[in-house]
Design a protein around this motif. Structure first.
Motif, PDB file in Angstrom:
ATOM      1  N   GLU A  93      12.714   3.609   2.400  1.00 20.45           N
ATOM      2  CA  GLU A  93      13.577   4.695   1.947  1.00 20.45           C
ATOM      3  C   GLU A  93      13.852   4.503   0.457  1.00 20.45           C
ATOM      4  O   GLU A  93      14.391   3.474   0.048  1.00 20.45           O
ATOM      5  CB  GLU A  93      14.901   4.681   2.716  1.00 20.45           C
ATOM      6  N   LEU A  94      13.474   5.497  -0.330  1.00 17.44           N
ATOM      7  CA  LEU A  94      13.702   5.488  -1.773  1.00 17.44           C
ATOM      8  C   LEU A  94      14.844   6.450  -2.074  1.00 17.44           C
ATOM      9  O   LEU A  94      14.832   7.594  -1.601  1.00 17.44           O
ATOM     10  CB  LEU A  94      12.430   5.921  -2.506  1.00 17.44           C
ATOM     11  N   THR A  95      15.828   5.974  -2.833  1.00 19.37           N
ATOM     12  CA  THR A  95      16.960   6.816  -3.211  1.00 19.37           C
ATOM     13  C   THR A  95      16.954   6.991  -4.719  1.00 19.37           C
ATOM     14  O   THR A  95      17.003   6.011  -5.466  1.00 19.37           O
ATOM     15  CB  THR A  95      18.297   6.199  -2.753  1.00 19.37           C
ATOM     16  N   ILE A  96      16.871   8.255  -5.135  1.00 16.69           N
ATOM     17  CA  ILE A  96      16.897   8.613  -6.557  1.00 16.69           C
ATOM     18  C   ILE A  96      17.901   9.747  -6.716  1.00 16.69           C
ATOM     19  O   ILE A  96      17.860  10.721  -5.954  1.00 16.69           O
ATOM     20  CB  ILE A  96      15.518   9.073  -7.067  1.00 16.69           C
ATOM     21  N   ALA A  97      18.782   9.623  -7.689  1.00 17.26           N
ATOM     22  CA  ALA A  97      19.781  10.663  -7.994  1.00 17.26           C
ATOM     23  C   ALA A  97      20.580  11.050  -6.750  1.00 17.26           C
ATOM     24  O   ALA A  97      20.899  12.210  -6.543  1.00 17.26           O
ATOM     25  CB  ALA A  97      19.113  11.875  -8.638  1.00 17.26           C
ATOM     26  N   GLY A  98      20.871  10.063  -5.903  1.00 17.97           N
ATOM     27  CA  GLY A  98      21.715  10.299  -4.741  1.00 17.97           C
ATOM     28  C   GLY A  98      21.003  10.874  -3.524  1.00 17.97           C
ATOM     29  O   GLY A  98      21.630  11.101  -2.500  1.00 17.97           O
ATOM     30  N   THR A  99      19.702  11.103  -3.601  1.00 20.30           N
ATOM     31  CA  THR A  99      18.949  11.654  -2.476  1.00 20.30           C
ATOM     32  C   THR A  99      17.935  10.630  -1.991  1.00 20.30           C
ATOM     33  O   THR A  99      17.227  10.023  -2.791  1.00 20.30           O
ATOM     34  CB  THR A  99      18.230  12.960  -2.883  1.00 20.30           C
ATOM     35  N   THR A 100      17.882  10.451  -0.673  1.00 19.04           N
ATOM     36  CA  THR A 100      16.978   9.478  -0.064  1.00 19.04           C
ATOM     37  C   THR A 100      15.829  10.202   0.620  1.00 19.04           C
ATOM     38  O   THR A 100      16.026  11.208   1.290  1.00 19.04           O
ATOM     39  CB  THR A 100      17.747   8.612   0.953  1.00 19.04           C
ATOM     40  N   SER A 101      14.634   9.653   0.426  1.00 17.94           N
ATOM     41  CA  SER A 101      13.437  10.221   1.029  1.00 17.94           C
ATOM     42  C   SER A 101      12.508   9.071   1.438  1.00 17.94           C
ATOM     43  O   SER A 101      12.466   8.042   0.767  1.00 17.94           O
ATOM     44  CB  SER A 101      12.745  11.140   0.015  1.00 17.94           C
ATOM     45  N   PRO A 102      11.760   9.235   2.530  1.00 16.06           N
ATOM     46  CA  PRO A 102      10.832   8.176   2.937  1.00 16.06           C
ATOM     47  C   PRO A 102       9.618   8.122   2.006  1.00 16.06           C
ATOM     48  O   PRO A 102       9.173   9.152   1.495  1.00 16.06           O
ATOM     49  CB  PRO A 102      10.415   8.581   4.353  1.00 16.06           C
ATOM     50  N   VAL A 103       9.118   6.909   1.783  1.00 16.04           N
ATOM     51  CA  VAL A 103       7.901   6.720   0.994  1.00 16.04           C
ATOM     52  C   VAL A 103       7.047   5.642   1.658  1.00 16.04           C
ATOM     53  O   VAL A 103       7.551   4.775   2.359  1.00 16.04           O
ATOM     54  CB  VAL A 103       8.175   6.324  -0.484  1.00 16.04           C
ATOM     55  N   ARG A 104       5.761   5.737   1.418  1.00 15.37           N
ATOM     56  CA  ARG A 104       4.800   4.726   1.872  1.00 15.37           C
ATOM     57  C   ARG A 104       4.124   4.192   0.629  1.00 15.37           C
ATOM     58  O   ARG A 104       3.525   4.954  -0.133  1.00 15.37           O
ATOM     59  CB  ARG A 104       3.788   5.346   2.817  1.00 15.37           C
ATOM     60  N   ILE A 105       4.215   2.875   0.411  1.00 18.19           N
ATOM     61  CA  ILE A 105       3.720   2.270  -0.823  1.00 18.19           C
ATOM     62  C   ILE A 105       2.589   1.292  -0.506  1.00 18.19           C
ATOM     63  O   ILE A 105       2.804   0.298   0.195  1.00 18.19           O
ATOM     64  CB  ILE A 105       4.848   1.528  -1.564  1.00 18.19           C
ATOM     65  N   PRO A 106       1.395   1.548  -1.039  1.00 18.36           N
ATOM     66  CA  PRO A 106       0.320   0.559  -0.906  1.00 18.36           C
ATOM     67  C   PRO A 106       0.533  -0.562  -1.925  1.00 18.36           C
ATOM     68  O   PRO A 106       0.899  -0.314  -3.069  1.00 18.36           O
ATOM     69  CB  PRO A 106      -0.943   1.359  -1.226  1.00 18.36           C
ATOM     70  N   VAL A 107       0.334  -1.790  -1.481  1.00 17.56           N
ATOM     71  CA  VAL A 107       0.532  -2.965  -2.343  1.00 17.56           C
ATOM     72  C   VAL A 107      -0.751  -3.785  -2.350  1.00 17.56           C
ATOM     73  O   VAL A 107      -1.306  -4.091  -1.293  1.00 17.56           O
ATOM     74  CB  VAL A 107       1.713  -3.834  -1.855  1.00 17.56           C
ATOM     75  N   GLU A 108      -1.208  -4.127  -3.558  1.00 18.24           N
ATOM     76  CA  GLU A 108      -2.375  -5.001  -3.730  1.00 18.24           C
ATOM     77  C   GLU A 108      -1.868  -6.389  -4.099  1.00 18.24           C
ATOM     78  O   GLU A 108      -0.999  -6.529  -4.969  1.00 18.24           O
ATOM     79  CB  GLU A 108      -3.275  -4.478  -4.851  1.00 18.24           C
ATOM     80  N   ILE A 109      -2.421  -7.426  -3.462  1.00 17.94           N
ATOM     81  CA  ILE A 109      -1.986  -8.805  -3.701  1.00 17.94           C
ATOM     82  C   ILE A 109      -3.160  -9.605  -4.227  1.00 17.94           C
ATOM     83  O   ILE A 109      -4.261  -9.546  -3.677  1.00 17.94           O
ATOM     84  CB  ILE A 109      -1.436  -9.425  -2.408  1.00 17.94           C
ATOM     85  N   GLU A 110      -2.912 -10.350  -5.301  1.00 12.73           N
ATOM     86  CA  GLU A 110      -3.942 -11.157  -5.953  1.00 12.73           C
ATOM     87  C   GLU A 110      -3.408 -12.582  -6.105  1.00 12.73           C
ATOM     88  O   GLU A 110      -2.699 -12.890  -7.055  1.00 12.73           O
ATOM     89  CB  GLU A 110      -4.269 -10.545  -7.316  1.00 12.73           C
ATOM     90  N   PRO A 111      -3.718 -13.471  -5.145  1.00 13.98           N
ATOM     91  CA  PRO A 111      -3.234 -14.853  -5.256  1.00 13.98           C
ATOM     92  C   PRO A 111      -4.116 -15.686  -6.188  1.00 13.98           C
ATOM     93  O   PRO A 111      -5.307 -15.443  -6.309  1.00 13.98           O
ATOM     94  CB  PRO A 111      -3.318 -15.371  -3.823  1.00 13.98           C
ATOM     95  N   ASP A 112      -3.500 -16.645  -6.864  1.00 18.97           N
ATOM     96  CA  ASP A 112      -4.263 -17.659  -7.605  1.00 18.97           C
ATOM     97  C   ASP A 112      -3.495 -18.979  -7.495  1.00 18.97           C
ATOM     98  O   ASP A 112      -2.520 -19.068  -6.758  1.00 18.97           O
ATOM     99  CB  ASP A 112      -4.560 -17.238  -9.051  1.00 18.97           C
ATOM    100  N   ASP A 113      -3.928 -19.995  -8.225  1.00 24.49           N
ATOM    101  CA  ASP A 113      -3.323 -21.321  -8.088  1.00 24.49           C
ATOM    102  C   ASP A 113      -1.872 -21.376  -8.559  1.00 24.49           C
ATOM    103  O   ASP A 113      -1.083 -22.156  -8.039  1.00 24.49           O
ATOM    104  CB  ASP A 113      -4.143 -22.363  -8.863  1.00 24.49           C
ATOM    105  N   GLU A 114      -1.506 -20.578  -9.549  1.00 23.55           N
ATOM    106  CA  GLU A 114      -0.171 -20.660 -10.141  1.00 23.55           C
ATOM    107  C   GLU A 114       0.815 -19.645  -9.576  1.00 23.55           C
ATOM    108  O   GLU A 114       2.013 -19.906  -9.528  1.00 23.55           O
ATOM    109  CB  GLU A 114      -0.269 -20.484 -11.650  1.00 23.55           C
ATOM    110  N   CYS A 115       0.323 -18.461  -9.194  1.00 25.46           N
ATOM    111  CA  CYS A 115       1.244 -17.437  -8.705  1.00 25.46           C
ATOM    112  C   CYS A 115       0.504 -16.423  -7.853  1.00 25.46           C
ATOM    113  O   CYS A 115      -0.720 -16.408  -7.794  1.00 25.46           O
ATOM    114  CB  CYS A 115       1.950 -16.744  -9.857  1.00 25.46           C
ATOM    115  N   THR A 116       1.274 -15.595  -7.202  1.00 27.35           N
ATOM    116  CA  THR A 116       0.730 -14.462  -6.465  1.00 27.35           C
ATOM    117  C   THR A 116       1.165 -13.209  -7.208  1.00 27.35           C
ATOM    118  O   THR A 116       2.353 -12.998  -7.428  1.00 27.35           O
ATOM    119  CB  THR A 116       1.253 -14.438  -5.019  1.00 27.35           C
ATOM    120  N   CYS A 117       0.204 -12.409  -7.621  1.00 27.54           N
ATOM    121  CA  CYS A 117       0.495 -11.175  -8.346  1.00 27.54           C
ATOM    122  C   CYS A 117       0.436 -10.011  -7.370  1.00 27.54           C
ATOM    123  O   CYS A 117      -0.489  -9.910  -6.569  1.00 27.54           O
ATOM    124  CB  CYS A 117      -0.511 -10.958  -9.465  1.00 27.54           C
ATOM    125  N   MET A 118       1.440  -9.150  -7.448  1.00 28.46           N
ATOM    126  CA  MET A 118       1.500  -7.975  -6.585  1.00 28.46           C
ATOM    127  C   MET A 118       1.585  -6.734  -7.456  1.00 28.46           C
ATOM    128  O   MET A 118       2.299  -6.727  -8.458  1.00 28.46           O
ATOM    129  CB  MET A 118       2.713  -8.060  -5.673  1.00 28.46           C
TER     130      MET A 118
END
Length: 157
Positions: A93-118
């Motif tokens: 649920e994303l709320t902007i300017a007082g109004t909430t609406s459902p959202v679907r967010i694709p996330v790409e993950i790139e792990p390496d030795d020092e960190c995981t980047c999303m």
């Protein structure tokens, strides 16, 4: 003709926070709506001036987001699904300017030795949040109803 005068803007949130609860899994994020700053203005007839950037920031706060009444933009996940090792889908649920609406967010993950980047990117429609896209010059210059939101994060391994 006025459409060529406009810019594709890159706006960055200077103040934000996010929490991940891996036991649920759940993601909560907050953005200080008054901290949005114009970083780039691509295209347009002339480059953006500091005065242009300030006017855009003021219009964004006062006319578009009503930041005095709605100082935060929030996201709370309702479901997190792994599609494979590097791709996830986060519903919420994303709320902007007082109004909430459902959202679907694709996330790409790139792990390496020092960190995981999303990295995540989602297009939202301003009118779904009760926002009338900004326009000026009697409608000759206006912001598109669809706006792309991108986020990047790094977690130390």
């Amino acid at each position: 003709m006025a459409a060529r005068a406009g810019h594709d803007l890159v706006i960055e949130a200077e103040r934000w926070s996010a929490e991940v609860d891996a036991s649920e899994p759940r993601l909560r994020a907050k953005v200080d709506a008054t901290s949005l700053q114009v970083r780039e203005g691509n295209g347009g007839v002339k480059p953006l001036t500091d005065s242009d950037r300030e006017e855009i920031r003021r219009n964004l706060n006062d006319k578009v987001l009503a930041s005095a009444r709605h100082p935060e933009i929030t996201f709370v996940s309702t479901a997190v699904h792994a599609l494979n090792d590097r791709r996830w889908q986060v519903d919420g649920e994303l709320t902007i300017a007082g109004t909430t609406s459902p959202v679907r967010i694709p996330v790409e993950i790139e792990p390496d030795d020092e960190c995981t980047c999303m990295a995540a990117s989602v297009t939202i429609t301003q009118s779904d949040f009760g926002i009338k896209p900004y326009s000026a010059m009697m409608g000759a210059l206006k912001v598109a109803d669809d706006v792309e939101i991108r986020a990047e994060a790094r977690a130390k391994s």
